[in-house]
Design an enzyme around this catalytic site. Structure first.
Site, short mmCIF file in Angstrom:
data_model
loop_
_atom_site.label_atom_id
_atom_site.label_comp_id
_atom_site.label_asym_id
_atom_site.label_seq_id
_atom_site.Cartn_x
_atom_site.Cartn_y
_atom_site.Cartn_z
N ASP A 10 48.10 43.11 36.82
CA ASP A 10 47.36 41.92 37.23
C ASP A 10 48.17 41.12 38.24
O ASP A 10 49.38 40.94 38.08
CB ASP A 10 47.06 41.05 36.00
CG ASP A 10 45.89 40.12 36.23
OD1 ASP A 10 45.45 40.02 37.39
OD2 ASP A 10 45.42 39.48 35.27
N ASP B 186 41.33 41.29 41.24
CA ASP B 186 42.78 41.35 41.49
C ASP B 186 43.53 41.93 40.30
O ASP B 186 44.73 41.69 40.14
CB ASP B 186 43.33 39.96 41.83
CG ASP B 186 43.09 38.96 40.71
OD1 ASP B 186 42.31 39.27 39.79
OD2 ASP B 186 43.67 37.86 40.75
N LYS C 94 45.25 27.29 32.66
CA LYS C 94 45.26 28.49 33.50
C LYS C 94 44.04 28.60 34.41
O LYS C 94 44.16 28.81 35.61
CB LYS C 94 45.37 29.75 32.63
CG LYS C 94 45.31 31.02 33.45
CD LYS C 94 45.38 32.28 32.60
CE LYS C 94 45.25 33.53 33.47
NZ LYS C 94 45.30 34.78 32.66
#
Length: 1324
Positions: free
Chosen positions: A1011, A1239, A1080
Site C-alpha cells: 500500500d 494505490d 486517517k
C-alpha cells in the site's frame, strides 16, 4: 416601377443629408467636449459621454426596418468592442508627457472609410479597422487586423517604457500654450498624438455601413488615455503643481517609474508568451502531429436530438417497421428547421434498409434528399449503394463504375470503405462482390495498426520486447473454450438466476406458504402485464401524433412481450420495502431493455458466430498448452480480426440511447406496473374484506427541499417477501463475474463482455463529452493494455472462509465483523396516537422523531443486509468456478471492475474470500511477506520496520495458529484487527504454509498487498521535489516508516493536551480517544480536496465507531478535531500548498473564461471535468413530470466552484492512475500476476520484491517527466490561443492574468527522485 424608384431615391437622399447633419453636429459636440476635458482633465467624460451620444444619434437616424435593426445591432456589438478597448487603455500606464497634438477622428459618411474633404488624409498606420459584427466571409481578416493593431501598440508601449529612465533624467518644464516640444509617443496610440493647438487633423476611419457618428466612439476608445495625459500636461503648464515640493514630486515620479517598469516587464513577458504560442501553433499546423482532442460545443449543440432520431430510426428498422421509419425521416426532411437536425449518418440508416431489399432507386432518392439538405454523401452512403449493387442480380458494371467515379469526385476511396465502415451481416461480402464486377481480382487494402505515436513513457515498452515474458493462464485451451460457451449462454439470456445463501435455512411452514402465494401472484401479474402491454402498444401505434414527434411504440416492439413482462416483475422483486424514486426505477428498467436490445442486435447482425471463431483462436495466446507469443492480447485480437475479414465487424455501430429516451421508456413501464399489479387485501388476513388493491403506490416525498416521485411497495407484499426468504436471486448478466477471460479492449467501443454493452469510461447518464474526446484520441493503446492486464487476472473463492461468513450471516450477523444482522433484529417502530390527549406536544414531537429514526435505521439495515446477501450469494454460486473481472475506468483514469457487487474493490469481507486462481510457490522470502502482510492487516506496528513486524509476527505465532484452527471458538484474536476477515484468511494461509513439509515450495494463491503511504501526498511531494514532504510520506529511504497519519494524530493530541490544560471542555472529553484511525481518512482525503464539512463527517463516523466515546459529545468533538487536523496538516505540508493553489487558481480563471478544464495524462488519456451549471429539464410523462437536474451539459457555462475545487484532486488521481497503469504494464511484461485497488498493489508472495522494484522505477520514470511544464504548455495552447482573439476585445486583463499564471509553473525543490528506488517504505 419608375415612381417607386424615384420615391426610393428621394428617401435615400433625404436620409443621407440627415446623416451628414448629425455627423457634423456630433463632430462639433465632440470638439467642445474634448476642449472642456483638456481644460478640466475630465477623462471620464470623454470615455463615456460620446458613447451615449452615439447611441442616441444612431437610434434617431436609422429607420426602424429589419435591415436597419440589424445595423443597429451591429453598431451595438461594435460599441461593446470599443468599450472593452476603453477599459484596456484606462489600465495602461500614464506617463509624464510635456506636450502633445490632438487628432480628432471622423467617420466617413458612407461608412466605408472615405475621408472627409475638410480633413487631411491619414496614413495607413493611422487607420483603425472596425470589424463588422456578424459579417460573413470578412470577419476573420478584420479581426486579425485589429489584433495586429493592438500588437503594434503594445510594442510601441514597450519601447517607450524602456526609455523611461532617460526621460526621468530631464525635469519637465511647463511650456506656454501652443509652444513646440519634443512630444513623446503615448502607449496604446500607435503614433497618434494630442495637441492643445487650434489646428486639428482628422484621419479617415473605416467603419461599419450605416454608422452616422463613430468619431465619438473611436475618439473615446483610442484617445481617452492620451487626452488624460494631455490634460495632465495642460495642468502642469498652468502651474498647478509648481508650488509642490520637489521631494514629493520626485517620490511620485519614482513610484510612477517603478510601476511603469513592472508593467513593462509584465507586458514583455506576455508578448514573449504570445510569440511562443504562435510559433507552437504554426509548428503543429505544419507538422504531421495530430491535434489534441477537443470537444466542439457547436458540434454537440444538437447531438442529443440527433442521437434520439438515430435511435428511433434504428428501433423502427430493428422491429421491422420500415414504413414508420421512412415516413418519420421524410417528415423531418420536409421542414427546413427540423432538417438541420439531420446528418448524413441518419439518412444512411434508411439506405442500409433499401440495400438489403435491392431497391437501388430508393437509395438514389435518398441521395437526392442529401443534396436538398446541403449534405454530402459519406463512406457509409456509398457503402450502402455498393452493397445494393452487389445484391442486385440485374446490376451492371456500368452502374458500379458510375458510383465509383462519383466517390472519386467526392474525394473518397473504396479502400476507405473497407477500413472505416462498420459492416453488419454479409454487407462486406456484398460490397466486395460489387467491386469484383469491374475488378475481378480486387482485394481491399486494409491499414494495419502501427506502434507509432506512443509517449516517451511507454515507447521502449512497445518497441523493445526482447526481455518480455508475457504470462500464460493456468488453463488448457479446451477449458477456456468451455468457459467461453458458458459465458456466451449467460449473456445471451441477459440474466442469471442463482441460489440465495439464505436457502440453507430450514424451511418453515410459513416460509413455504409465503413462497407459494408469491408464485401464484406472479403468475397472475404476468397475465395482467401482458395484456396491459399489448393494449398500450395498440394505443401508441394508432395515436394520431404529429409526424415529427418521437413515439415510444418502436421501443416497445424491440423484444418479445414476455421479455418486457419479466423485466417488470424482476424489478418488483428487487424493490426495497422503503421504495425507490421514480427516476431511478425508470432508468433501471430502460437500461435493462436497452441491454437486451443491444444483445439481440448483435445476434441479428450475425456477430455471435464470428465472435466465437475469433475467441477460440485468441485462447491460443492465453492457454498454457500452446506456444509462446510476443504480442499483447489487444494486438493479437486485432490481428485475428484482420485475418478473418469476411462477415460482420465485431465493433458494431450500435447507437446508444439518450438518457431521456431510456427514462421515458422506463416511466411507461412503471406506469403499467402501478396500474395493473393488484393483490387481494385479505391474502394474509382472511377476516378482512376482499378487494383488489395496488401492489405499487406512486407517491411524493421530499429529498432535502425537492419533491420527488416515489414508488413504494404495499406493506402486504413487503411482508410476504420478507417472510418467504426466497431461495433464488435474479441478476443482470453484467453483475456476475465472467466465466472466461474478458474480450480485450481494442477500441473505445469494444471490449470487456462478449455481448453485453460496456463503456470504456464511466460517466454520468447523458454525459457525452468524455466519449467524444476518447474517439478523437489517436493512441490509447497503453491505457487499453493496462485495463486488459487487470482483467486477465483469474480468481477463485476461499471456500473455508466463505462458509464461516455465511454461517454468521444466517445466524444473526455481527456488526463488529461487518456482517449485517437480519431485519428481525431491527428496532420496532414505536406506535402512538397523535390524537391522544394524554401526551403533551413535546412528547408527541419526541415520539415522531423516534419513529423517523426507527424507519431510517430499518432502511439502512435492509440496504446493508441485501448488499451482503448479493455478495455472498454470488460468491457462493462461484465457489467452484474460476472467474474474471473485466475492467473499465472513470473520467480521471482510475480503474474499476465492471461487476458492481462482488469484486476485489469491495469491503473487507469480499476481499477476504478472493484468491488468485493461479498459485505460485512461496520461495525463500514468501513466508516472511505473508507474515508482514498479516501484521499490516492488524493495524499494529505501523511505525515499526519490516524486520520489526516480522519479529512481532513470529512472537504471536501461537495466536495465528489458534485463529486459523478455531476462528469462532478459540481466542478470537483476529477479531480485533483493522481488517479482521483478511487477517483471518492470512492466518489460515500462514498456518497451512508453516505446517507443509517445505514452506518454500508451498503453492500459495494468497494475494499480498503493498500500500502507498498517503499516495496523494507522495505525488505532490514528487511534483514539487519537496524534501520535507518527501520525508513525511516515505519517498526518502528511512530505517523505519514515517507514518504521516500517526504524525498528524500525535500533533493533534499535543494541541488537545494544551487546550485541556487551558480548560477547554471538549478537549478533556477527547482524552484517550485520538488515534491514527480517527484522523486517517481526513488526512488521506485532504489532498483530494475534502472540505472541513466533509472532514467533520469523516471524524464523526470514526468517533461513533468507538463504543466507549460518549455519543452526546460526537458533534462538538468532530467540529473540534477537524479544525486541529487541518491546522496540523498546514504546518506539516507547506510545500504542496503552492502547487495546489496554482492548480486551483488556473482552473478558476479557465472556467471563468467560459471553458471547462481539460488535460492529458502522461499516457495520453484525455480528461475533461464535466462540471457545468445546473439546468432544469422537464420530462413530461403520463405519471408525472420529472424535473431533471442536468449539470454536465456542455452548452451551459462551467461551474466555476466545482471546476476549481475538483481540479487538484482530479489531477492527482490522474497521476496515481498513470503510475498504476505503468506498473501493471511492466509487471505483465515480467510475467507477474498483478491487480490493484487504486494505490494498493496486489501480487503473489513470491513476486512482491519484483513488483516493488517495478513500482518504484515507474514512479521515478513518471515524475522524471516535466509533468507540470507539460500541463502548463497544454493549458496555454488550449485556452490562451483561443482566448487571444476573444479577450483582446472583451476581457484582456483576465486573459493576461490567465496567460501569466499558466506560464508561471510553481518552483520545485531539491529532492532527488532517484532516492525513491531505495525507499523501503514507499509502498509497503
Amino acid at each position: 416601377m419608375s415612381v417607386l424608384r424615384v420615391c426610393a431615391l428621394a428617401q435615400s437622399l433625404s436620409r443621407r443629408s440627415l446623416l451628414e447633419k448629425c455627423t457634423l453636429r456630433g463632430y462639433s459636440a465632440d470638439c467642445c467636449r474634448l476642449c472642456a476635458s483638456l481644460r478640466s482633465g475630465a477623462v471620464r467624460r470623454i470615455s463615456e459621454t460620446p458613447l451615449q451620444l452615439q447611441r442616441r444619434n444612431v437610434s434617431f437616424v436609422i429607420p426602424k426596418t429589419e435591415a436597419a435593426k440589424k445595423r443597429v445591432l451591429e453598431q451595438s456589438q461594435l460599441f461593446d468592442v470599443l468599450e472593452a478597448r476603453i477599459q484596456q487603455l484606462q489600465t495602461d500606464i500614464v506617463l509624464d508627457i510635456q506636450h502633445a497634438e490632438v487628432q480628432v477622428v471622423k467617420a466617413g459618411s458612407s461608412g466605408r472609410g472615405v475621408s472627409s474633404s475638410w480633413g487631411p488624409k491619414s496614413t495607413s498606420k493611422e487607420k483603425i479597422v472596425i470589424p463588422k459584427s456578424g459579417a460573413k466571409g470578412t470577419s476573420k481578416p478584420q479581426q486579425s487586423r485589429w489584433i495586429e493593431k493592438l500588437a503594434l501598440e503594445k510594442k510601441e508601449k514597450l519601447k517607450i517604457q524602456q526609455g523611461v529612465k532617460q526621460t526621468d533624467k530631464r525635469k519637465p518644464t511647463a511650456k506656454s500654450k501652443g509652444s513646440k516640444s519634443s512630444s513623446q509617443i503615448l502607449p496604446g496610440t500607435s503614433h497618434k498624438t494630442i495637441s492643445t493647438t487650434a489646428k486639428k487633423t482628422i484621419p479617415a476611419i473605416k467603419t461599419n455601413r450605416g454608422c452616422t457618428k463613430v468619431s465619438d466612439k473611436i475618439h473615446a476608445a483610442v484617445y481617452s488615455k492620451a487626452t488624460s495625459t494631455a490634460a495632465t500636461a495642460h495642468n502642469v503648464s498652468k502651474g498647478k503643481w509648481k508650488d509642490s515640493k520637489n521631494q514629493h514630486h520626485g517620490e511620485k515620479e519614482q513610484n510612477r517609474t517603478d510601476y511603469a517598469q513592472s508593467k513593462a516587464t509584465e507586458l514583455a513577458e506576455v508578448e514573449k508568451l504570445e510569440r511562443r504560442l504562435s510559433q507552437q501553433a504554426n509548428q503543429s499546423k505544419s507538422s504531421s502531429v495530430p491535434e489534441r482532442p477537443q470537444v466542439d460545443s457547436e458540434e454537440r449543440a444538437s447531438g442529443d436530438m440527433q442521437m434520439s432520431i438515430r435511435s428511433y430510426l434504428e428501433a423502427c428498422v430493428f422491429a421491422g417497421d420500415i414504413e414508420r421509419a421512412n415516413h418519420f425521416l421524410l417528415s423531418q426532411h420536409r421542414v427546413i428547421r427540423r432538417r438541420k437536425l439531420l446528418n448524413t449518418d441518419i439518412y444512411n440508416i434508411l439506405m442500409r434498409v433499401w440495400a438489403k431489399k435491392c431497391l437501388l432507386h430508393q437509395i438514389g432518392r435518398i441521395f437526392i434528399l442529401l443534396e436538398e439538405a446541403g449534405l454530402k454523401p459519406n463512406l457509409g452512403s456509398y457503402c450502402a449503394a455498393l452493397e445494393c449493387m452487389g445484391r442486385s442480380p440485374s446490376c451492371t458494371p456500368k452502374v458500379v463504375t458510375r458510383c465509383l467515379n462519383q466517390m472519386q469526385q467526392d474525394g473518397l476511396s473504396v479502400d476507405d470503405v473497407f477500413s472505416q465502415c462498420v459492416f453488419r451481416q454479409d454487407e462486406k461480402d456484398m460490397v466486395l462482390k460489387a467491386m469484383r464486377m469491374i475488378q475481378p481480382d480486387y482485394q481491399p487494402c486494409l491499414k494495419l495498426t502501427t506502434n507509432e505515436g506512443y509517449t516517451s513513457l511507454v515507447q521502449d515498452f512497445y518497441t523493445q520486447r526482447i526481455d518480455h515474458h508475457y504470462p500464460k493462464l493456468d488453463f488448457t485451451q479446451e477449458e477456456l473454450h468451455k468457459g467461453f460457451k458458458r459465458q456466451l449462454h449467460v449473456e445471451q439470456a441477459c440474466t442469471a438466476t442463482i441460489p440465495s445463501v439464505e436457502a440453507d435455512k430450514p424451511v418453515t411452514e410459513n416460509m413455504a406458504k409465503m413462497r407459494a402465494l408469491l408464485a401464484e401472484q406472479r403468475a397472475q401479474w404476468q397475465k395482467s402485464l401482458l395484456q396491459a402491454l399489448r393494449e398500450t402498444k395498440m394505443i401508441l401505434a394508432s395515436t394520431n401524433t404529429k409526424d415529427y414527434r418521437l413515439n415510444l411504440y418502436p421501443y416497445l416492439c424491440l423484444l418479445e412481450d414476455r421479455e418486457y413482462v419479466d423485466i417488470m416483475i424482476q424489478s418488483v422483486a428487487n424493490l426495497p420495502p422503503s421504495g425507490d424514486s421514480l427516476k431511478i426505477l425508470a432508468g433501471d428498467l430502460g437500461n435493462r431493455v436497452y441491454t437486451k436490445y443491444s444483445v439481440r442486435q448483435k445476434q441479428q447482425n450475425q456477430m455471435v458466430e464470428k465472435l466465437g471463431k475469433i475467441y477460440c483462436s485468441y485462447t491460443e495466446l492465453l492457454a498454457k498448452d500452446t506456444k509462446e507469443y510476443d504480442v499483447l492480447p489487444r494486438e493479437q485480437w486485432c490481428n485475428l480480426e484482420m485475418e478473418l475479414t469476411s462477415g460482420p465487424m465485431l465493433q458494431g455501430g450500435e447507437t446508444s440511447w439518450p438518457y431521456i429516451v431510456t427514462l421515458e421508456l422506463g416511466t411507461c413501464l412503471v406506469d403499467m406496473m402501478v396500474k395493473n399489479l393488484k393483490i387481494n387485501s385479505d391474502i394474509l388476513n382472511p377476516a378482512q374484506e376482499r378487494k383488489h388493491i395496488p401492489v405499487l403506490y406512486h407517491m411524493y416525498t421530499f429529498r432535502s427541499i425537492r419533491q420527488i416521485g416515489f414508488i413504494k411497495l404495499h406493506p402486504i407484499l413487503s411482508q410476504m417477501q420478507q417472510e418467504a426468504m426466497e431461495t433464488e436471486l435474479t441478476f443482470d448478466s453484467c453483475v456476475m463475474p465472467m466465466l472466461c477471460p474478458p474480450v480485450p479492449w481494442t477500441s473505445v467501443k469494444f471490449g470487456a463482455y462478449l455481448l453485453t454493452p460496456a463503456k470504456l469510461m464511466r460517466t454520468v447518464d447523458g454525459a457525452v463529452q468524455h466519449e467524444v474526446l476518447l474517439e478523437k484520441c489517436q493512441n490509447l493503446h497503453a491505457v487499453l493494455d493496462s485495463l486488459n492486464q487487470l482483467g486477465s487476472c483469474a480468481w477463485r473463492i476461499n471456500k473455508p472462509l466463505l462458509d464461516i461468513i455465511i454461517s454468521i450471516f444466517n445466524d444473526r450477523g455481527n456488526d463488529k465483523l461487518d456482517i449485517p444482522p437480519p431485519l428481525s433484529e431491527a428496532p420496532k417502530l414505536p406506535h402512538f396516537n397523535p390524537q391522544d390527549p394524554n401526551h403533551t406536544a413535546s412528547e408527541k414531537a419526541h415520539m415522531r422523531r423516534e419513529v423517523v429514526m426507527a424507519k431510517k435505521k430499518y432502511s439502512e439495515m435492509h440496504s446493508l443486509r441485501m448488499d451482503a446477501l448479493y455478495k455472498l450469494s454470488i460468491a457462493n454460486h462461484m465457489r467452484d468456478e474460476t472467474f474474471w473481472f473485466p475492467h473499465n475506468m472513470d473520467f480521471r483514469g482510475r480503474t474499476y471492475p465492471c461487476p458492481p457487487y462482488f469484486n476485489h474493490l469491495g469491503s473487507d469481507v469480499t476481499r477476504a474470500i478472493l484468491l488468485f486462481a493461479e498459485g505460485k510457490p512461496l520461495g525463500p522470502k514468501g513466508l516472511d511477506w505473508l507474515k508482514i502482510h498479516f501484521v499490516n492487516l492488524t493495524g499494529l506496528k505501523k511505525r515499526s520496520s519490516l524486520q520489526g513486524r516480522l519479529e512481532y509476527a513470529n512472537t504471536i505465532m501461537e495466536d495465528i495458529l489458534d485463529s486459523a484452527d478455531n476462528p469462532l471458538n478459540g481466542k478470537k484474536w483476529w477479531m480485533n484487527a483493522d481488517e479482521p476477515w483478511q487477517a483471518l484468511a492470512c492466518c489460515m494461509e500462514i498456518a497451512t504454509a508453516v505446517r507443509s513439509p517445505d514452506p518454500t515450495q508451498f503453492i500459495s494463491n494468497f494475494p499480498v498487498h503493498q500500500d502507498g503511504s498517503c499516495n496523494g501526498l507522495q505525488h505532490y511531494a514528487a511534483l514539487g521535489r519537496d524534501v520535507i514532504g518527501a520525508t513525511s510520506v516515505n519517498l526518502l529511504p528511512c530505517d523505519v516508516p514515517q507514518d504521516v497519519y500517526s504524525g498528524v494524530a500525535q500533533q493533534v493530541e499535543e494541541f488537545r493536551a494544551e487546550d485541556a490544560e487551558s480548560g477547554v471542555k471538549i478537549a478533556k472529553v477527547l482524552e484517550g480517544f485520538i488515534s491514527r484511525k480517527v484522523v486517517k481518512q481526513t488526512v488521506m482525503t485532504v489532498v483530494y480536496g475534502v472540505t472541513r464539512y466533509g472532514g467533520r463527517l469523516q471524524i464523526e463516523k470514526r468517533l461513533k465507531e468507538i463504543d466507549e466515546f460518549p455519543k452526546e459529545h460526537v458533534w462538538d468533538a468532530s467540529h473540534y478535531l477537524v479544525r486541529l487536523v487541518f491546522t496540523g496538516l498546514k504546518e506539516m505540508f507547506t510545500g504542496t500548498r503552492e502547487i495546489q493553489d496554482w492548480l486551483t487558481e488556473s482552473a478558476r480563471l479557465i472556467s471563468k473564461s467560459g471553458h471547462t478544464v481539460e488535460w492529458v495524462t502522461p499516457l495520453g488519456l484525455p480528461i475533461i471535468q464535466p462540471y457545468h451549471r445546473t439546468r432544469n429539464q422537464m420530462m413530461k410523462s403520463i405519471m408525472q413530470h420529472i424535473n431533471l437536474k442536468i449539470n454536465h451539459d456542455i452548452k451551459e457555462r462551467p461551474d466555476t466552484v466545482k471546476q476549481k475545487n475538483a481540479f487538484p484532486p482530479n489531477f492527482i488521481h490522474s497521476l496515481d492512475s498513470t503510475h498504476m497503469m505503468l506498473t501493471s504494464l511492466h509487471c505483465y511484461s515480467a510475467g507477474l500476476t498483478f491487480v490493484s485497488v487504486h494505490d494498493c498493489f496486489w501480487t503473489h508472495a513470491l513476486t512482491v520484491d519484483t513488483m516493488n522494484k517495478v513500482c518504484r522505477e515507474q514512479f521515478v520514470a513518471l515524475h522524471s517527466q516535466p509533468i507540470l511544464e507539460d500541463l502548463s504548455n497544454f493549458l496555454l495552447q488550449k485556452y490562451c490561443n483561443r482566448l487571444q482573439t476573444e479577450a483582446k476585445n472583451k476581457k484582456y486583463q483576465e486573459y493576461r492574468r490567465l496567460l501569466l499564471l499558466l506560464a508561471k509553473v510553481p518552483q520545485t525543490g531539491d529532492f532527488d527522485l532517484e532516492q525513491v528506488k531505495e525507499s523501503t517504505y514507499f509502498f509497503s
